[in-house]
Enzyme design. Structure first.
Site, short mmCIF file in Angstrom:
data_model
loop_
_atom_site.label_atom_id
_atom_site.label_comp_id
_atom_site.label_asym_id
_atom_site.label_seq_id
_atom_site.Cartn_x
_atom_site.Cartn_y
_atom_site.Cartn_z
N HIS B 47 -3.44 -8.05 -3.97
CA HIS B 47 -3.96 -6.71 -3.75
C HIS B 47 -5.50 -6.71 -3.78
CE1 HIS B 47 -3.54 -2.33 -3.79
NE2 HIS B 47 -4.55 -2.31 -4.64
N GLU B 91 -5.87 3.67 2.67
CA GLU B 91 -5.40 2.72 1.67
C GLU B 91 -3.97 3.05 1.26
OE1 GLU B 91 -8.17 0.66 -1.16
OE2 GLU B 91 -7.31 2.16 -2.48
N HIS B 93 -0.59 3.17 -1.22
CA HIS B 93 -0.13 3.25 -2.59
C HIS B 93 1.39 3.16 -2.58
CE1 HIS B 93 -1.95 4.54 -6.67
NE2 HIS B 93 -2.43 3.39 -6.28
N GLN B 238 -0.17 4.76 -12.64
CA GLN B 238 -1.18 5.61 -13.27
C GLN B 238 -0.81 7.08 -13.14
OE1 GLN B 238 -1.22 3.85 -10.61
NE2 GLN B 238 -3.10 2.68 -10.31
N ASP B 266 -16.21 2.76 -7.73
CA ASP B 266 -15.15 3.45 -8.45
C ASP B 266 -14.23 2.45 -9.11
OD1 ASP B 266 -13.68 2.78 -5.91
OD2 ASP B 266 -12.12 3.91 -6.93
#
Lengths: 223, 719
Positions: B47, B91, B93, B238, B266
């Protein structure tokens, strides 16, 4: 028109409302941070914008209603000042007690963002004077908690006092009496779930919201 | 506290291969500590390191006169004139969303928004490309509901309009859904913030939310296949807090105005570890962190947990020391944490101190720059078998089969849960083709689209890769926008299998060729591999997100069509039905080759639309579902009907590329057709908008009936 827009940390329609005030009233709105304890002098109107004032993790608008600036807004309204609360702003106004009733989770339990048809129920207010009574208008909603709750006694009183500003034609969220917007007793505080500032510009797909701001601006135009 | 002994089990539980561990021993000349093992695992997983894909990603075109910053930073930066830039990235997830759909999707949105505002840009648009398993699979309903609610829950509160995206269903995603989140923001082109640290002894500052134990090991989890122990992975997901993110956005943008920021990054995957290493690596500096100063949400957190936590809404910044008071005041105003937690150092070291002890002391460059890189064996995908005979079907029946499928049904159920109008600049809402958002207080606008047809990519990765880019290009041209650049989100199965690696390589080759030919360089992106469950992989899904520019709203092909408008087909077709939507939805078949893409024709046809926008009332690109579906959607949006001239199944449902359907006012028709003739662009009138029905040659039905089928099919499929 001298306007101010209250900014909570999670407000996200503050700029949109300021743009609508400025386009109609010809001068920029003053942005007022929630930690302030007083409003700028000489205001014609205070706007409480949409968004998620404090994340809405508690009841929507509950924390905002207890912020320092809201005490000043309540005083301003009690002195007869004009206050417009849109979406989260409407929730804040019910939490401050300036408007009756409460906003619960939508009946379908989902967030809904779409244009809805409304009927203008009264033109007897500074906010609705630019419309015709019974006029059908199209304004978007964008909320998770717009289900207006009021008991029979309150609904009766709102009707009797002509304080329902807008009703949904096809109730999207379960609101009692199809109510989309209500006025205070002195008719100078309006709370509404739909976003008139989002359809006040032809490029955005409609201008039915513009008459609300234009009506306000006219009232304060220099003679 | 004493750290566990390093054992073979522990190494393997960190996703490190024996040869990778041997490399660690060689680098350190000693055994790593437990915290150090965690740091290596966080940095060297697929990743974060792109170790399987790097070799091929380098082949993509990433440059162009419009590109201010290509891949390698948090997001790509593209010039839109007048000293302004659009900053964007997409991106995935995927893994977290399958395990915990609401939070997985929500934090995916949060992560991509942070990537954009870390660079100094205010997010102005979001999109999502979602792939789910079969609608009747036991997990699908819960995943769709949770993912959509999570995206809405985060984006709506943050206050960014979600203006586009895709939703598809296919059994290949039963065990691995895909959640690809796109965000774009606006910045001044000379005020872009990058991650490279500079200066020795500069304070390293921690910003935002506190650190908890959530997401420890998330990046490593996202680099593994799933099996039946998946529920045990929930604690690696998360939890998002969009209210904090909104405050972080405002605080960061305010801070950036003050000149206090040297560099900023970030904390995404692998949190504090990855962000600190990134800033040091890019600036050729070392970093020393004192974990005792990290704001923690839980007690007794270990160095290992703090370094690997993926708690959300956090940033790391290198600060100009003289501006510390100004910076702190801004974060106080927004009630966010602000803590100096370390400093930049001259040596190539990553030093972690906690409780007076050195918990890690690693060569910093080795964690990032010299992470392992593989040239994995790959097999080219075999040519698809020729298409078998397609049974006869009445055209209206074929259209019904498409409209009744959640793949092609109206997606109101999805996008009405997303605020797509906040910021009051959305001039073209989601639902059909590209979304368009005004560049606030200018006359300009930006168009956004995300596209891929995974069935094509499986049958023919090279053509499928090209097609994803070409469709994005067409969607932008169909609203009159000039395509600027793209971002790629490459979702594949296990790259250790040569046939999967072959799909990956083929798709990249196709994407590269198309991006070069259409001048849509890739400026950012993300790779998600190991999307497999019990050995069965997803369809190759290289999602392309693309951005186009309208110099003024006058250039926009706004639609809708009007009664009496001519329906004009741009481009030519041979009735290509291989891998088509008709084949899949009406007959449950997925055979034949993918349509081939003529990139030169794509470019010519797209440029023709833009040059003649004033003659076109409405336009849509022809993609899956062909002429019939495009015609239905245009008529539906216009609240009218459509009659198309007769033909066979290939005429109505063929998926040949480089084609558009236009609505042209009767008095503009001659001009448009002669302009096409002059430009060498095939154009023909194929029907007329109007009346209350859809007529596909002699096969007709009332529009109202199709409309209610199309509007209800998504909810019905998931009921």
């Amino acid at each position: 028109m001298k306007s101010a827009v209250i900014v909570f940390p999670g407000s996200n329609c503050d700029r949109d409302l300021a743009v609508a005030f400025e386009q109609a009233g010809g001068r920029p709105a003053q942005m007022v941070w929630h930690k302030e304890t007083s409003l700028p002098a000489g205001l014609d109107i205070v706007g409480i914008p949409g968004g998620f004032s404090f994340g809405d993790y508690l009841r929507c608008g509950a924390i905002a209603a207890r912020s320092p600036i809201c005490r000043a807004v309540v005083d301003f309204a009690k002195r007869g000042g004009l206050v417009l609360g849109i979406c989260n702003g409407f929730q804040v106004l019910t939490e401050t007690g300036l408007l009756p009733g409460a906003l619960l989770r939508n009946a379908n339990l989902k967030y809904i963002c779409k244009d809805v048809d409304l009927t203008v129920e009264t033109t007897d207010s500074p906010f609705t004077r630019g419309y015709r009574k019974g006029q059908g208008i199209r304004i978007p909603i964008a909320h998770h908690d717009g289900n207006y709750a009021a008991d029979a006694a309150l609904l009766g009183r709102l009707d009797a006092e002509d304080r329902v500003a807008f009703r949904y034609v096809d109730n999207p969220n379960g609101s009692a009496g199809d109510i989309a917007g209500v006025l205070s007793e002195n008719r100078r505080v309006l709370g509404m779930m739909p976003h008139p500032e989002r359809l006040a510009d032809a490029a955005l797909g409609g201008t039915d919201g513009a008459a609300l701001f234009a009506g306000l601006a006219e009232a304060f135009a220099p003679a | 506290m004493n750290e566990p002994q390093i054992t073979e089990e522990l190494i393997s539980a960190h996703g490190l291969k024996p040869e990778e561990y041997a490399e660690i021993l060689r680098l350190l000349n000693r055994d790593p500590s437990f915290t150090e093992l965690g740091i290596f695992s966080a940095m060297w997983n697929e990743h974060c390191s792109y170790k399987s894909s790097k070799k091929w990603l380098r082949t993509l075109p990433t440059e162009g006169s419009q590109v201010i910053c290509g891949p390698g930073e948090n997001a790509g930066v593209v010039d839109i004139g007048d000293g302004q830039a659009v900053v964007f990235k997409m991106e995935s997830h995927n893994h977290p969303s399958y395990i915990e759909p609401y939070q997985g999707a929500a934090t995916g949105v949060g992560g991509i928004l942070r990537d954009v505002f870390t660079m100094g840009a205010r997010p102005v648009a979001a999109m999502n490309s979602l792939s789910f398993g079969a609608p009747d699979h036991s997990r699908t309903r819960r995943l769709v509901a949770g993912v959509v609610e999570g995206i809405g829950g985060y984006g709506n509160c943050f206050g960014v309009p979600t203006v586009g995206g895709e939703v598809r269903f296919h059994p290949a995603y039963n065990g691995n859904c895909l959640v690809n989140a796109f965000a774009a923001g606006l910045a001044e082109s000379d005020k872009i913030f990058y991650s490279a640290a500079s200066g020795v002894g500069m304070p390293v500052v921690y910003l935002g939310a506190k650190t908890g134990r959530d997401g420890v090991g998330g990046a490593t989890m996202a680099s593994a296949e799933f099996d039946d122990t998946i529920e045990e992975k929930r604690p690696t997901v998360q939890v998002g807090d969009p209210f904090t993110e909104k405050r972080l956005l405002e605080a960061c943008l305010e801070l950036m105005q003050t000149g206090a920021v040297i560099s900023i990054q970030d904390m995404g995957a692998a949190g504090l570890t990855c962000s600190a290493v990134e800033m040091g690596d890019k600036g050729s500096l070392g970093v020393r962190l004192d974990l005792d100063r990290v704001p923690c949400r839980e007690e007794n957190m270990t160095a290992y947990e703090m370094m690997l936590s993926e708690s959300q809404e956090r940033m790391l910044m290198v600060l100009r020391p003289e501006k510390e008071d100004v910076a702190r005041a801004i974060f106080d105003k927004w009630d966010l944490d602000f803590a100096v937690v370390g400093e930049t150092i001259a040596e190539d070291r990553f030093v972690i101190e906690h409780g007076g002890r050195v918990m890690a002391d690693l060569p910093l460059k080795a964690l990032s720059g010299t992470a392992p890189e593989y040239d994995r064996p790959w097999e080219p995908t075999a040519p698809a078998a020729p298409l078998a005979d397609v049974p006869a079907i009445a055209p209206v029946e074929g259209l019904r089969a498409l409209l009744a499928s959640p793949n092609h049904a109206a997606k109101n159920w999805v996008y009405e849960q997303y605020d797509h109008m906040v910021m009051a600049d959305t001039v073209r809402r989601p639902g059909a083709g590209a979304g368009v958002v005004r560049v606030h207080s200018t006359g300009k606008a930006l168009a956004f689209t995300s596209d891929v047809t995974p069935r094509y990519c499986r049958a023919n990765p090279v053509e499928g890769g090209k097609q994803a880019v070409a469709e994005a290009y067409r969607n932008l041209c169909a609203v009159g926008a000039r395509p600027l650049a793209s971002t790629d989100n490459l979702n594949f199965g296990n790259p250790e299998k040569p046939e999967i690696m072959g799909q990956f390589v083929g798709c990249i080759q196709g994407i590269g060729a198309a991006c070069a030919a259409l001048d849509m360089p890739i400026v950012s992106g993300n790779v998600s591999l190991y999307n497999e469950t019990d050995g069965s992989g997803i369809l190759p899904t290289p999602t392309i997100g693309a951005v186009g520019l309208l110099a003024s709203l006058e250039e926009m092909i706004a639609g809708p069509a009007q009664d009496g408008d001519a329906a004009v087909l741009i481009g030519t077709g041979k009735g290509h039905l291989g891998q088509s939507a008709l084949l899949f939805e009406a007959f449950g078949r997925e055979d034949g080759d993918a349509p081939h893409v003529d990139l030169e024709a794509e470019r010519r046809h797209g440029e023709f639309l833009r040059a003649n926008h004033a003659l076109i009332r409405a336009a849509t690109d022809l993609s899956d579902g062909g002429l019939a579906l495009a015609g239905f959607e245009m008529a539906e949006a216009a609240g009218t009907g459509l009659a198309l001239k007769d033909g066979d199944a290939g005429w109505f449902f063929g998926e040949d590329q480089a084609r558009y359907l236009l609505a042209v006012a009767p008095d503009a028709l001659d001009d448009l057709l002669s302009a096409a003739d002059a430009a060498g662009v095939p154009a023909q009138q194929v029907g007329r908008f109007g009346d209350a029905g859809i007529a596909l040659g002699g096969s007709a039905t009332p529009m109202d009936e199709l409309k209610s089928l199309w509007r209800g099919a998504f909810a019905a499929a998931l009921a």
